[in-house]
Design a protein around this motif. Structure first.
Motif, mmCIF file in Angstrom:
data_model
loop_
_atom_site.group_PDB
_atom_site.id
_atom_site.type_symbol
_atom_site.label_atom_id
_atom_site.label_comp_id
_atom_site.label_asym_id
_atom_site.label_seq_id
_atom_site.Cartn_x
_atom_site.Cartn_y
_atom_site.Cartn_z
ATOM 1 N N THR A 35 1.740 -23.160 9.646
ATOM 2 C CA THR A 35 0.329 -23.504 9.810
ATOM 3 C C THR A 35 -0.472 -22.214 9.634
ATOM 4 O O THR A 35 0.085 -21.120 9.629
ATOM 5 C CB THR A 35 0.062 -24.065 11.216
ATOM 6 N N GLN A 36 -1.781 -22.335 9.503
ATOM 7 C CA GLN A 36 -2.600 -21.136 9.359
ATOM 8 C C GLN A 36 -2.468 -20.251 10.594
ATOM 9 O O GLN A 36 -2.407 -19.017 10.485
ATOM 10 C CB GLN A 36 -4.077 -21.515 9.147
ATOM 11 N N ALA A 37 -2.371 -20.867 11.761
ATOM 12 C CA ALA A 37 -2.229 -20.101 13.005
ATOM 13 C C ALA A 37 -0.910 -19.328 13.022
ATOM 14 O O ALA A 37 -0.866 -18.161 13.445
ATOM 15 C CB ALA A 37 -2.313 -21.038 14.212
ATOM 16 N N LEU A 38 0.185 -19.961 12.552
ATOM 17 C CA LEU A 38 1.477 -19.282 12.512
ATOM 18 C C LEU A 38 1.464 -18.128 11.523
ATOM 19 O O LEU A 38 2.018 -17.057 11.790
ATOM 20 C CB LEU A 38 2.586 -20.272 12.132
ATOM 21 N N ILE A 39 0.834 -18.320 10.377
ATOM 22 C CA ILE A 39 0.763 -17.261 9.367
ATOM 23 C C ILE A 39 0.018 -16.048 9.929
ATOM 24 O O ILE A 39 0.471 -14.906 9.793
ATOM 25 C CB ILE A 39 0.077 -17.786 8.088
ATOM 26 N N ILE A 40 -1.102 -16.302 10.583
ATOM 27 C CA ILE A 40 -1.885 -15.211 11.179
ATOM 28 C C ILE A 40 -1.078 -14.499 12.254
ATOM 29 O O ILE A 40 -1.067 -13.265 12.343
ATOM 30 C CB ILE A 40 -3.206 -15.759 11.757
ATOM 31 N N ARG A 41 -0.359 -15.300 13.053
ATOM 32 C CA ARG A 41 0.439 -14.704 14.133
ATOM 33 C C ARG A 41 1.552 -13.818 13.572
ATOM 34 O O ARG A 41 1.795 -12.713 14.074
ATOM 35 C CB ARG A 41 1.038 -15.805 15.011
ATOM 36 N N LEU A 42 2.240 -14.282 12.528
ATOM 37 C CA LEU A 42 3.313 -13.495 11.922
ATOM 38 C C LEU A 42 2.767 -12.179 11.365
ATOM 39 O O LEU A 42 3.390 -11.124 11.520
ATOM 40 C CB LEU A 42 4.007 -14.298 10.819
ATOM 41 N N GLU A 43 1.600 -12.248 10.719
ATOM 42 C CA GLU A 43 0.997 -11.022 10.198
ATOM 43 C C GLU A 43 0.686 -10.049 11.323
ATOM 44 O O GLU A 43 0.957 -8.847 11.203
ATOM 45 C CB GLU A 43 -0.281 -11.348 9.425
ATOM 46 N N ARG A 44 0.127 -10.556 12.402
ATOM 47 C CA ARG A 44 -0.222 -9.688 13.534
ATOM 48 C C ARG A 44 1.014 -9.088 14.193
ATOM 49 O O ARG A 44 0.956 -7.984 14.744
ATOM 50 C CB ARG A 44 -1.035 -10.483 14.559
ATOM 51 N N LEU A 45 2.124 -9.814 14.133
ATOM 52 C CA LEU A 45 3.373 -9.326 14.732
ATOM 53 C C LEU A 45 4.135 -8.380 13.803
ATOM 54 O O LEU A 45 5.184 -7.858 14.169
ATOM 55 C CB LEU A 45 4.265 -10.509 15.122
ATOM 56 N N GLY A 46 3.625 -8.178 12.592
ATOM 57 C CA GLY A 46 4.246 -7.215 11.695
ATOM 58 C C GLY A 46 5.298 -7.783 10.771
ATOM 59 O O GLY A 46 6.102 -7.040 10.221
ATOM 60 N N ALA A 257 12.402 3.378 7.301
ATOM 61 C CA ALA A 257 11.092 3.602 7.908
ATOM 62 C C ALA A 257 9.981 3.160 6.959
ATOM 63 O O ALA A 257 9.008 2.516 7.376
ATOM 64 C CB ALA A 257 10.920 5.073 8.260
ATOM 65 N N MET A 258 10.123 3.472 5.676
ATOM 66 C CA MET A 258 9.086 3.115 4.702
ATOM 67 C C MET A 258 9.014 1.605 4.469
ATOM 68 O O MET A 258 7.943 1.060 4.191
ATOM 69 C CB MET A 258 9.328 3.840 3.374
ATOM 70 N N THR A 259 10.144 0.913 4.553
ATOM 71 C CA THR A 259 10.165 -0.528 4.281
ATOM 72 C C THR A 259 9.987 -1.372 5.538
ATOM 73 O O THR A 259 10.177 -2.582 5.522
ATOM 74 C CB THR A 259 11.482 -0.927 3.572
ATOM 75 N N THR A 260 9.595 -0.729 6.641
ATOM 76 C CA THR A 260 9.334 -1.416 7.901
ATOM 77 C C THR A 260 7.844 -1.369 8.207
ATOM 78 O O THR A 260 7.202 -0.337 8.019
ATOM 79 C CB THR A 260 10.113 -0.749 9.060
ATOM 80 N N HIS A 261 7.310 -2.480 8.679
ATOM 81 C CA HIS A 261 5.899 -2.532 9.083
ATOM 82 C C HIS A 261 5.672 -1.574 10.240
ATOM 83 O O HIS A 261 6.438 -1.540 11.194
ATOM 84 C CB HIS A 261 5.538 -3.957 9.519
ATOM 85 N N ARG A 262 4.592 -0.800 10.146
ATOM 86 C CA ARG A 262 4.173 0.071 11.240
ATOM 87 C C ARG A 262 2.733 -0.302 11.608
ATOM 88 O O ARG A 262 1.999 -0.851 10.781
ATOM 89 C CB ARG A 262 4.246 1.554 10.821
ATOM 90 N N PRO A 263 2.302 -0.007 12.812
ATOM 91 C CA PRO A 263 0.948 -0.407 13.221
ATOM 92 C C PRO A 263 -0.157 0.118 12.298
ATOM 93 O O PRO A 263 -1.218 -0.491 12.191
ATOM 94 C CB PRO A 263 0.824 0.205 14.625
ATOM 95 N N TYR A 264 0.103 1.251 11.634
ATOM 96 C CA TYR A 264 -0.931 1.888 10.813
ATOM 97 C C TYR A 264 -0.739 1.671 9.312
ATOM 98 O O TYR A 264 -1.508 2.192 8.511
ATOM 99 C CB TYR A 264 -0.986 3.399 11.112
ATOM 100 N N ARG A 265 0.288 0.911 8.887
ATOM 101 C CA ARG A 265 0.461 0.617 7.456
ATOM 102 C C ARG A 265 1.416 -0.551 7.264
ATOM 103 O O ARG A 265 2.267 -0.831 8.116
ATOM 104 C CB ARG A 265 0.980 1.842 6.694
ATOM 105 N N LEU A 266 1.267 -1.232 6.113
ATOM 106 C CA LEU A 266 2.178 -2.318 5.762
ATOM 107 C C LEU A 266 3.504 -1.746 5.275
ATOM 108 O O LEU A 266 3.597 -0.580 4.878
ATOM 109 C CB LEU A 266 1.560 -3.178 4.659
ATOM 110 N N ALA A 267 4.530 -2.575 5.297
ATOM 111 C CA ALA A 267 5.835 -2.165 4.778
ATOM 112 C C ALA A 267 5.774 -2.015 3.264
ATOM 113 O O ALA A 267 5.078 -2.753 2.577
ATOM 114 C CB ALA A 267 6.892 -3.198 5.153
ATOM 115 N N MET A 268 6.516 -1.027 2.750
ATOM 116 C CA MET A 268 6.685 -0.891 1.304
ATOM 117 C C MET A 268 7.793 -1.820 0.838
ATOM 118 O O MET A 268 8.704 -2.160 1.614
ATOM 119 C CB MET A 268 7.090 0.541 0.932
#
Length: 362
Positions: A35-46, A257-268
Motif C-alpha cells: 500500500t502507499q503507507a507501506l511503501i512510505i514506511r519502508l523508505e523511512r526505515l531505510g 557500507a556503500m551499498t547500505t542505506h545510511r541516514p544521510y544518503r541512499l544505498a549505492m
C-alpha cells in the motif's frame, strides 16, 4: 521477480521476497500487497530496494546465501556478544568473555556449511530487504562476502575459518565507541571522527587474548582501515605490512557500507560502489583483491532493470559466471522504444558491441 527501488513501487504490487527486521525475523512476508503507507514506511526505515512479483520475470529465483535459520542465529549471537561488551562502563576495561570464541566458532561453521551448498554462486547484494541495525547486519554481511571469496581463492578450511572470524568481528571495537556518534545522521566532526577511528585498536584489544580466538582475527580488526599508501589508520602501515586478510576485509567493508542505506544518503547499487573501489586501487586498495571481488560479485543483480547502449530495455536474468559484468538481459522494450511482442534474451558476453548504459533507479 524484479529488483526495484522502493520509491518506484506502486500500491498493488506484491513482494517477491520477505522483508526482515534487524533480528532477521520476517516483518513483511512474500506475497504481501504493498500500500502507499507501506511503501512510505519502508523508505523511512531505510529499505531502498525490494523484490517485486512480475509476470514477465516470474521464473527468476534469487536465493539467499545463507539459510534464514543461520541468519537469525548469527544476528542473535552477534547482538548478544556485542551487548555484553557494550555494558562494560569503562572503555579502558577489556574483560575476557570466555564463551565468545567458542560461540562464534560454531557460528562460522554454520555459515561455511550454508555457503558450501551455494558453490559457484556469485555474491548478490545482501542489504536490500533488511531493516538495518547497521553494525550487526554489516558484520554478518562482511563475514558472508569474505567467506565466499576465501572459498573461491582456494584457501584451506582452516584459513577460511580464520578469515571469516576476522571479518565477522572486524568492527567489534565499535562497542567501545559512543553510540550517539555512531548513529549520528550526518557528517562527523573532526573530534568525532578521531573517536570513531579508535575502534580498530579497541577491536584488537578485545580479541587478542580471547580464548578460542585466532590472533589473526584480532589483527584483521586492527588493520581493516589501513590503506595501501599508508593513509589509513590506526598505525598508517602500508603495502606488504598489511595482512592479506585485512586487505580483503577492507574492500568488503567499504563495499557493504556503500551499498547500505545510511541516514544521510541512499544505498549505492553494486556497479556504483565498484567504480568507487576501482578509483581507490593502489592508493587505498590492493588491485588484485579488488579484481577478485569484482569477478565474484553480481555487479548487476538478477531482476534489475537496465537500458542497453542499443536502446533496448530489459531485466537482468542471468549472471555470467566468467564475466559477471556482462550478464544476460531479457528484452521487453526494443531499440525503437516500443514494447516487443515476444521478449527475447541477449547474452552480453557474446554481444560485445552492446553494453549496459543505464540502470533503472527511479
Amino acid at each position: 521477480m524484479r529488483f526495484m527501488p522502493t520509491r518506484s513501487c506502486s500500491p498493488g504490487m506484491k513482494l517477491a521476497k520477505c522483508i526482515y527486521n534487524e533480528d532477521g525475523i520476517a516483518l513483511l512476508h512474500e506475497n504481501v500487497e504493498l500500500t502507499q503507507a507501506l511503501i512510505i514506511r519502508l523508505e523511512r526505515l531505510g529499505v531502498d530496494f525490494v523484490y517485486i512479483q512480475d509476470k514477465e520475470t516470474a521464473d527468476l529465483v534469487v536465493e539467499d546465501p545463507i539459510s534464514q535459520e543461520t541468519r537469525v542465529r548469527a544476528l542473535s549471537e552477534i547482538k548478544t556478544q556485542y551487548k555484553k561488551i557494550m555494558e562494560e562502563t569503562s572503555k579502558s576495561k577489556f574483560s575476557k568473555n570466555h564463551f565468545m570464541g567458542r560461540a562464534f566458532t560454531n557460528l562460522i561453521k554454520m555459515i561455511m556449511e550454508d555457503l558450501d551448498s551455494k558453490e559457484g554462486a556469485h555474491i548478490m547484494l545482501l542489504n536490500m530487504n533488511v531493516l538495518n541495525n547497521y553494525v550487526f547486519n554489516h558484520s554478518l554481511n562482511v563475514c558472508i562476502y569474505a567467506t565466499m571469496l576465501g572459498m573461491v581463492s582456494g584457501y584451506s578450511r582452516e584459513e577460511i575459518a580464520v578469515l571469516s572470524m576476522g571479518a565477522l568481528l572486524h568492527d567489534i571495537g565499535k562497542t567501545k565507541i559512543n553510540q550517539d556518534i555512531l548513529k549520528k545522521p550526518g557528517p562527523l566532526s573532526n573530534v568525532e571522527y578521531a573517536e570513531v577511528q579508535k575502534h580498530a585498536e579497541f577491536g584488537y584489544k578485545i580479541l587478542k587474548d580471547e580464548p578460542n580466538m585466532p590472533l589473526l582475527a584480532a589483527h584483521c580488526a586492527f588493520q581493516h582501515h589501513e590503506r595501501e599508501d599508508g593513509s589509513g589508520y590506526p598505525r598508517g602501515i602500508k603495502g606488504k605490512e598489511i595482512h592479506n586478510f585485512a586487505k580483503l576485509i577492507s574492500i568488503i567493508d567499504s563495499y557493504d557500507a556503500m551499498t547500505t542505506h545510511r541516514p544521510y544518503r541512499l544505498a549505492m547499487l553494486p556497479h556504483q560502489a565498484m567504480e568507487v573501489l576501482f578509483s581507490g586501487v593502489e592508493t587505498k586498495y590492493d588491485c588484485n583483491k579488488v579484481a577478485l571481488f569484482r569477478d565474484n560479485v553480481a555487479i548487476y543483480p538478477i531482476g534489475l532493470g537496465v537500458t542497453l547502449s542499443s536502446g533496448e530495455k530489459g531485466v537482468v536474468v542471468l549472471i555470467n559466471p566468467i564475466i559477471p559484468q556482462r550478464p544476460t538481459i531479457r528484452i521487453f522494450i526494443g531499440s525503437d522504444g516500443s514494447k516487443v511482442t515476444q521478449p527475447y534474451e541477449m547474452d552480453l558476453s557474446k554481444k560485445l558491441t552492446v553494453f549496459i548504459s543505464e540502470v533503472h533507479t527511479g
